[in-house]
Design a protein around this motif. Sequence first.
Motif, short mmCIF file in Angstrom:
data_model
loop_
_atom_site.label_atom_id
_atom_site.label_comp_id
_atom_site.label_asym_id
_atom_site.label_seq_id
_atom_site.Cartn_x
_atom_site.Cartn_y
_atom_site.Cartn_z
N LEU A 20 29.72 72.48 43.22
CA LEU A 20 30.51 72.83 42.04
C LEU A 20 29.73 73.74 41.11
CD1 LEU A 20 33.03 72.56 40.29
CD2 LEU A 20 32.08 70.42 39.38
N LEU A 21 28.46 73.43 40.90
CA LEU A 21 27.62 74.29 40.06
C LEU A 21 27.47 75.68 40.69
CD1 LEU A 21 24.80 71.85 38.90
CD2 LEU A 21 26.57 72.90 37.49
N LEU A 22 27.34 75.71 42.01
CA LEU A 22 27.23 77.00 42.68
C LEU A 22 28.50 77.82 42.52
CD1 LEU A 22 25.72 78.96 44.56
CD2 LEU A 22 26.67 77.67 46.51
N ALA A 23 29.66 77.17 42.67
CA ALA A 23 30.92 77.87 42.50
C ALA A 23 31.09 78.37 41.08
CB ALA A 23 32.09 76.94 42.88
N GLN A 124 37.25 85.57 29.66
CA GLN A 124 36.60 84.91 28.54
C GLN A 124 36.77 83.39 28.59
OE1 GLN A 124 34.42 87.34 27.47
NE2 GLN A 124 34.84 86.60 25.39
N VAL A 125 37.95 82.94 28.98
CA VAL A 125 38.19 81.49 29.08
C VAL A 125 37.29 80.88 30.14
CG1 VAL A 125 39.91 79.72 29.62
CG2 VAL A 125 40.55 81.69 28.22
N LEU A 126 37.14 81.58 31.26
CA LEU A 126 36.27 81.06 32.33
C LEU A 126 34.83 80.96 31.86
CD1 LEU A 126 36.41 81.76 36.07
CD2 LEU A 126 34.24 82.09 34.91
N LEU A 127 34.34 82.00 31.18
CA LEU A 127 32.96 81.96 30.69
C LEU A 127 32.77 80.83 29.68
CD1 LEU A 127 32.23 85.77 30.23
CD2 LEU A 127 31.44 84.28 32.07
N ALA A 128 33.74 80.64 28.79
CA ALA A 128 33.63 79.56 27.82
C ALA A 128 33.64 78.20 28.51
CB ALA A 128 34.78 79.65 26.82
N THR A 129 34.49 78.05 29.52
CA THR A 129 34.58 76.78 30.24
C THR A 129 33.29 76.47 30.99
OG1 THR A 129 36.97 77.08 30.50
CG2 THR A 129 35.90 75.48 31.94
N ALA A 134 29.09 73.22 32.35
CA ALA A 134 28.02 73.22 33.37
C ALA A 134 26.87 72.27 33.02
CB ALA A 134 27.51 74.64 33.58
N PRO A 135 26.41 72.20 31.75
CA PRO A 135 25.32 71.23 31.47
C PRO A 135 25.72 69.79 31.76
CG PRO A 135 25.53 72.82 29.68
CD PRO A 135 26.72 73.01 30.56
N PHE A 136 26.99 69.44 31.51
CA PHE A 136 27.42 68.07 31.76
C PHE A 136 27.58 67.80 33.26
CE2 PHE A 136 28.90 69.09 27.49
CZ PHE A 136 28.32 68.05 26.76
N VAL A 137 27.99 68.84 34.00
CA VAL A 137 28.04 68.68 35.46
C VAL A 137 26.63 68.46 36.01
CG1 VAL A 137 28.64 69.81 37.63
CG2 VAL A 137 30.14 70.04 35.65
N GLY A 138 25.66 69.24 35.51
CA GLY A 138 24.29 69.03 35.93
C GLY A 138 23.76 67.67 35.53
N LEU A 139 24.14 67.21 34.32
CA LEU A 139 23.72 65.88 33.87
C LEU A 139 24.32 64.78 34.74
CD1 LEU A 139 22.17 64.23 31.76
CD2 LEU A 139 24.23 64.28 30.34
N LEU A 140 25.57 64.98 35.16
CA LEU A 140 26.18 64.02 36.08
C LEU A 140 25.39 63.93 37.37
CD1 LEU A 140 28.49 62.18 37.05
CD2 LEU A 140 29.71 64.24 37.75
N GLY A 141 25.00 65.10 37.91
CA GLY A 141 24.20 65.10 39.12
C GLY A 141 22.85 64.41 38.92
N ALA A 177 19.62 73.03 36.85
CA ALA A 177 20.63 73.88 37.48
C ALA A 177 21.84 74.04 36.58
CB ALA A 177 21.05 73.28 38.83
N GLY A 178 22.25 72.95 35.91
CA GLY A 178 23.37 73.05 34.99
C GLY A 178 23.08 74.01 33.85
N LEU A 179 21.87 73.94 33.30
CA LEU A 179 21.50 74.87 32.22
C LEU A 179 21.42 76.30 32.72
CD1 LEU A 179 18.77 72.75 30.41
CD2 LEU A 179 21.11 73.17 29.67
N ALA A 180 20.92 76.48 33.94
CA ALA A 180 20.82 77.82 34.50
C ALA A 180 22.19 78.46 34.71
CB ALA A 180 20.06 77.79 35.83
N VAL A 181 23.18 77.64 34.97
CA VAL A 181 24.55 78.15 35.11
C VAL A 181 25.18 78.41 33.74
CG1 VAL A 181 26.86 77.58 35.94
CG2 VAL A 181 24.87 77.05 37.35
N ALA A 182 24.90 77.52 32.79
CA ALA A 182 25.59 77.59 31.49
C ALA A 182 25.05 78.69 30.59
CB ALA A 182 25.48 76.24 30.78
N ILE A 183 23.74 78.89 30.56
CA ILE A 183 23.15 79.82 29.59
C ILE A 183 23.65 81.25 29.78
CG2 ILE A 183 20.97 80.88 28.86
CD1 ILE A 183 19.67 78.14 29.20
N PRO A 184 23.66 81.82 31.00
CA PRO A 184 24.21 83.17 31.13
C PRO A 184 25.68 83.26 30.74
CG PRO A 184 22.95 82.58 33.08
CD PRO A 184 23.11 81.33 32.28
#
Length: 219
Positions: A20-23, A124-129, A134-141, A177-184
Amino acid sequence: MQALDLLRQGDAVTQATALLLLAMSVASWVVILWKLRLTWGARAQLARSVAAFWQAPALAEAPARMAAFDRRALARPLAQAALAWQLAGAGPGALGGQGSAAARLTRALRGALHGVLAQLQFGQVLLATVGATAPFVGLLGTVWGIHHALSALAGAQQVTIERLASPVGEALVMTAAGLAVAIPAVLAYNGFGRATATLEAELEGFAHDLRELLAGPPG
């Protein structure tokens, strides 16, 4: 290779979280690259295309003159909508062709402007989502990985810090990984938001000028 090995060693939840994080990362970077291509130099092109419009001898020749500068098709749709309004006149029967000339011009310009703004705001909606989730998905993992590691160690006769550090460290990688996805995604959302707001203001000003030129000031 180590990341792939960790992914293979994890259970279904860990693998699903990583995929999911990769997608999310792939989707956000596709949008980022597309919007970079769209907005790179767009403000300068918009200024040149608007200048070309005002230098045209007639409205009928303006869209062709703008085409050489407006490669992103930002201001040209407004000029084309104004030209279509001028050529169409009042049509019988259809509600869209009735009403005052100013009202019909306003509808035409508004429709063209909304189409351009939808193009600028795409993604824009996708980037905001992605940036928000993403940080919470990484935290779940991470939480699930730690739970999985502790469950595996629960039945062991001897638990040492060395045996515990490796699986817990692997689980914490999911947070990174979640932060790496979310920050950009967050940075891109903010940057493109400012660029879009600037272009939107200039396009609304151009639409206002077109309406005043062809139909006079409102009221």
